[in-house]
Design a protein around this motif. Structure first.
Motif, PDB file in Angstrom:
ATOM      1  N   SER A  54      44.067  23.517  43.193  1.00 11.48           N
ATOM      2  CA  SER A  54      45.759  24.217  42.767  1.00 11.48           C
ATOM      3  C   SER A  54      46.417  23.205  41.970  1.00 11.48           C
ATOM      4  N   ALA A  57      45.093  24.350  38.497  1.00 14.59           N
ATOM      5  CA  ALA A  57      45.317  25.591  38.127  1.00 14.59           C
ATOM      6  C   ALA A  57      46.860  25.620  37.618  1.00 14.59           C
TER       7      ALA A  57
ATOM      8  N   PHE B 105      47.264  31.635  36.288  1.00 13.18           N
ATOM      9  CA  PHE B 105      47.319  30.508  36.759  1.00 13.18           C
ATOM     10  C   PHE B 105      48.076  29.957  37.758  1.00 13.18           C
ATOM     11  N   THR B 106      49.361  30.316  37.686  1.00  5.33           N
ATOM     12  CA  THR B 106      50.649  29.919  38.513  1.00  5.33           C
ATOM     13  C   THR B 106      49.977  30.451  39.714  1.00  5.33           C
ATOM     14  N   PHE B 108      46.969  31.800  40.969  1.00  3.02           N
ATOM     15  CA  PHE B 108      45.763  31.144  41.365  1.00  3.02           C
ATOM     16  C   PHE B 108      45.958  29.749  42.224  1.00  3.02           C
ATOM     17  N   SER B 109      46.846  28.953  41.352  1.00  3.21           N
ATOM     18  CA  SER B 109      47.339  27.734  41.836  1.00  3.21           C
ATOM     19  C   SER B 109      47.901  27.800  43.361  1.00  3.21           C
ATOM     20  N   HIS B 112      45.427  28.607  45.955  1.00  2.38           N
ATOM     21  CA  HIS B 112      44.432  27.393  46.430  1.00  2.38           C
ATOM     22  C   HIS B 112      45.231  26.202  47.182  1.00  2.38           C
ATOM     23  N   LEU B 159      37.121  33.870  29.391  1.00  2.00           N
ATOM     24  CA  LEU B 159      38.232  33.787  30.545  1.00  2.00           C
ATOM     25  C   LEU B 159      37.917  34.414  31.904  1.00  2.00           C
ATOM     26  N   ASP B 161      35.258  33.777  33.225  1.00  2.00           N
ATOM     27  CA  ASP B 161      34.417  32.956  33.831  1.00  2.00           C
ATOM     28  C   ASP B 161      35.347  32.089  34.731  1.00  2.00           C
ATOM     29  N   GLN B 162      36.537  31.777  33.927  1.00  2.00           N
ATOM     30  CA  GLN B 162      37.299  30.916  34.745  1.00  2.00           C
ATOM     31  C   GLN B 162      37.873  31.666  35.941  1.00  2.00           C
ATOM     32  N   ASP B 165      35.565  31.296  38.582  1.00  2.00           N
ATOM     33  CA  ASP B 165      35.478  29.835  38.908  1.00  2.00           C
ATOM     34  C   ASP B 165      36.663  29.636  40.017  1.00  2.00           C
ATOM     35  N   TYR B 166      37.758  30.097  39.696  1.00  2.00           N
ATOM     36  CA  TYR B 166      38.928  30.152  40.671  1.00  2.00           C
ATOM     37  C   TYR B 166      39.059  31.070  41.614  1.00  2.00           C
TER      38      TYR B 166
END
Lengths: 379, 416
Positions: A54, A57, B105-106, B108-109, B112, B159, B161-162, B165-166
């Motif tokens: 996290s 990301a 990505f924000t 995804f973060s 996670h 991207l 792939d990323q 992966d995430y």
């Protein structure tokens, strides 16, 4: 090498005997009008956080927010005023067209996590120089400034992943930047890199001891790699700041409810106007009691580095990276004071041109040529 | 109010219908028994940018407008939502792509962080169907990740792939408004977009389908135009899903699946996840649309997906006014949802139909308006005569089968 040092010394002696201030001024103005200045080292910077999925990301998200802002500025908001320089030729062309130029650098590899493939994306979005660590050790290597709870070293220099990153940066044609790396990490990066290496914003430890400044070994390594050490007008890298001053600033920050970062109080500009006025006044008082470094102090670093590795391997970073400037050079645009001091010390127009951008652009060219040769003539 | 609520909930549970009382009580018991045994998958729950912050804490239901929380997931029996990395379509230039990637990505973060730091003992990220079953058996909720809109990848296939992966395990290629990958079911009217820009899937979109197949990410046709959907189905070498759509055969809406797309999904071995989204389930009167548009305009928001912009008072006002609008023109209900499910099951078989809520993204209907009300859907399926096995398939078994197949295909293609 000896001969070059000798010439430099002679030049410097000449400078000390230079004519009166008015003549220096006039000469400096004439030079200033001709030199090419890189207006913005756009710094894609995300503070080192947790080394978790996290964390990575979120950092990648932050990095791309900044990348988006640069492209928006250069391609949508003000394409008539500023351009992104992807090559040295770009930089010269954009400047010749009367626009400001931005070179995109990435400070710290934290946003890519452990995924070197993302370096390709950073390149595609315009990044042309990149450092691997910031404050606090990272997956790539040891920092010159570990965080409070960290040991002095985690990797004993560059990590295996960091070594791979250096290779990939070489292949892509992104300049490897050792600023913020520990001395051992910096030396490892220089050894690993097959292309010239950069220190984007550091000074020299021999003139003012600081973990962030370059040791003679690193300085010599940068010179030998064909790279450039870009010296920077950040007060506490230019001269040693007394502990009393640091304590006074910390107390002021606490008073104002500001968090304290490496460069002093963070986000002071976000204070409400009344508080900001108080803050500014008190900070001025602190700076009167313990004066900031000045332009002469900065040029002492330049002199030292030039003596050590030659005029072709020294530069002056025209950005402040969010830190505190020095007396006589607080704003990025206000380069004249520095140029005047360089003239006063006897640096020639050609030499000053190299310091302000010529050397950096040569390194940019050399690093990209190295990458192009690797790819071979078919590409 | 209390009395009315109680009455309403009893009605919903079918407990007040006199002579049918015994029969309905039996149905409820059967539905409860079934629900306790199955793993329920909801393929579409949006997350706002403040997801997993103090403003959206998965353990603290509320403020109103948030439809998914861990306690309500447990009480309602919603076990495994796909949390969605959604980025709205904007400018197709470098700055736009970079901003979209940042937004992706924000999100995804945030997901996670939820599963790895905030509540790792309560919910865990699943990357495979096996993961999901293991996590659920251990007594935890399951989070999957889906990507809605291929816009964040710009034109850069690497991207994907990323995203994989995430943790992304399905991806929809387009959202509202055409993009580089293909035509949308809903062209952007503000930009005066034509009905079609690519006449379906673009050449880049076709490459994306190939790469998603190779990675083992399910390809999602929801939000694609009919032609784009058909092109995707033709291009995909693995089963295809519609992550959140309803069916044209029951109610006409640009976002619903035509019979051709529905049959294509079935033939691919995929699954059509029928969504609890009011305007797709039954035709919304023009007067209601006008009232909702006026309300959104007055609140300065784009729609139900952007409620996080509102202050607590504004949100309360919004919810109250929306309730008033829904009183005048009632929303679709669970029966309407199951009508669409029935149609799809008849058309392509019970192995190819599933369920999605679109909570936090405009979804939610009378009787299933948050995770806590999930049981009502199971009950309605029981009432219509679906067996335990069939309900297990519809509620997640099918989706997990497709996920397995898509990943097996990818693994096989890597071996070649």
């Amino acid at each position: 090498m000896i001969l070059r040092l000798l010439i430099c010394t002679l030049l410097l002696c000449g400078g000390a005997l230079a004519a009166d201030d008015a003549a220096v001024d006039a000469k400096a103005r004439a030079i200033q009008g001709k030199i090419l200045k890189i207006d913005m080292h756009v710094d894609i910077f995300v503070r080192q956080g947790a080394r978790t999925t996290s964390g990575y990301a979120a950092a990648l998200g932050d990095a791309f927010t900044q990348i988006a802002a640069v492209h928006k500025l250069a391609e949508e908001t003000s394409p008539d005023k500023i351009g992104i320089g992807l090559t040295a030729a770009d930089v010269r062309r954009i400047k010749a067209g009367g626009r400001k130029v931005a070179v995109v650098g990435v400070e710290s590899a934290y946003p890519i996590g452990k995924d070197l493939r993302l370096l390709d994306q950073l390149y595609d979005y315009g990044a042309r120089c990149m450092s691997l660590v910031h404050n606090g050790h990272s997956d790539m290597g040891d920092s010159s400034q570990p965080k409070k709870n960290e040991p002095p070293t985690e990797w004993n220099g560059l990590s295996p992943l960091g070594k791979e990153a250096v290779q990939r940066l070489n292949e892509l044609g992104i300049i490897v930047d050792v600023s913020h790396a520990s001395e051992k990490t910096a030396l490892d990066m220089i050894a690993a890199s097959k292309a010239p290496v950069l220190a984007s914003h550091s000074n020299v430890a021999a003139v003012s001891a600081s973990a962030r400044n370059l040791s003679d070994a690193v300085l010599l390594g940068i010179g030998k790699s064909g790279g450039v050490a870009q010296l920077v007008a950040l007060d506490d890298y230019v001269h040693a700041v007394p502990q009393e001053k640091t304590a006074a600033i910390a107390a002021l920050a606490k008073d104002m409810g500001l968090e304290i970062g490496v460069f002093g109080p963070r986000d002071a500009d976000k204070l409400p106007p009344e508080k900001l006025a108080v803050y500014t006044a008190k900070m001025a008082e602190i700076n009167r009691t313990w004066p900031r470094a000045n332009v002469r102090d900065l040029v002492d670093h330049v002199d030292y580095a030039v003596k050590k590795i030659g005029i072709d391997h020294v530069g002056i970073s025209s950005s402040f990276n969010g830190g505190d400037g020095i007396d006589g050079w607080d704003r990025a645009e206000d380069l004249f004071g520095v140029t005047r001091e360089l003239v006063r010390r006897g640096y020639t127009e050609e030499q000053i041109g190299k310091l302000w951008s010529g050397n950096f652009l040569r390194v940019m060219d050399d690093v990209q040529k190295y990458a192009a040769n690797l790819k071979g003539p078919s590409r | 109010m209390l009395r009315r609520l109680t009455y309403a909930s009893l009605l919903t549970l079918g407990l007040l219908s006199g002579p049918a009382f015994a029969q309905d009580a039996d149905l409820v018991a059967r539905a409860k028994a079934i629900q306790s045994k199955i793993l329920t998958v909801d393929t579409h729950v949006d997350i706002p940018f403040n997801f997993n912050s103090a403003a959206y804490d998965m353990m603290k239901p509320g403020p109103r407008g948030q439809q998914l929380h861990l306690p309500t997931m447990i009480s309602g029996g919603l076990d495994a939502p796909f949390l969605i990395v959604f980025v709205g379509q904007a400018e197709r230039n470098t700055a736009g792509y970079a901003k979209a990637l940042s937004d992706a990505f924000t999100k995804f973060s945030a997901i996670h962080k939820l599963t790895e730091q905030t509540y790792p003992d309560k919910i865990e990220l699943a990357l495979t169907a096996t993961d999901a079953r293991r996590i659920f058996a251990a007594g935890k909720r399951v989070a999957f990740i889906g990507v809605e809109n291929g816009y964040p990848m710009g034109k850069d296939l690497r991207l994907l792939d990323q995203f994989y992966d995430y943790g992304a395990r399905y991806m929809g290629l387009v959202h509202n408004g055409h993009n580089d990958l293909g035509d949308s079911a809903q062209p952007d009217q503000k930009k005066n977009e034509p009905a079609a820009e690519w006449n379906g899937l673009s050449p880049l979109g076709k490459q994306v389908v190939g790469r998603l197949n190779a990675l083992g990410i399910m390809v999602d046709v929801s939000h694609s135009s009919d032609k784009t959907s058909l092109d995707i189905i033709a291009a995909s070498k693995a089963p295809v899903i519609a992550s959140h759509s309803a069916v044209m055969g029951v109610s006409v809406h640009a976002r619903n699946l035509s019979d051709a797309a529905l049959m294509g999904i079935g033939k691919s071995g995929g699954v059509a996840q029928i969504v609890a989204f009011d305007p797709y389930l039954k035709v919304t009167p023009a007067e209601k649309t006008a009232a909702v548009d006026a309300l959104n305009k007055a609140m300065g928001i784009a729609g139900p997906g952007s409620l996080e912009k509102l202050s607590a008072e504004q949100l309360a006002a919004y919810v109250a006014k929306m309730a008033e609008i829904n009183k005048t023109w009632p929303k679709a209900n669970v029966k309407d949802l199951v009508d669409h499910i029935d149609y799809a099951v008849k058309k392509i078989g019970v192995d190819h139909v599933g369920i999605a809520s679109d909570f936090n993204g405009g979804g939610g209907i009378d009787g299933w308006n948050n995770a806590g009300e999930t049981f009502n859907v199971t009950l309605e399926l029981v009432k219509r005569g679906y067996t335990e096995e069939q309900i297990g398939k519809i509620w997640g078994g099918n989706l997990l089968r497709v996920m397995d197949e898509v990943q097996l295909k990818a693994a096989a293609s890597k071996k070649k």
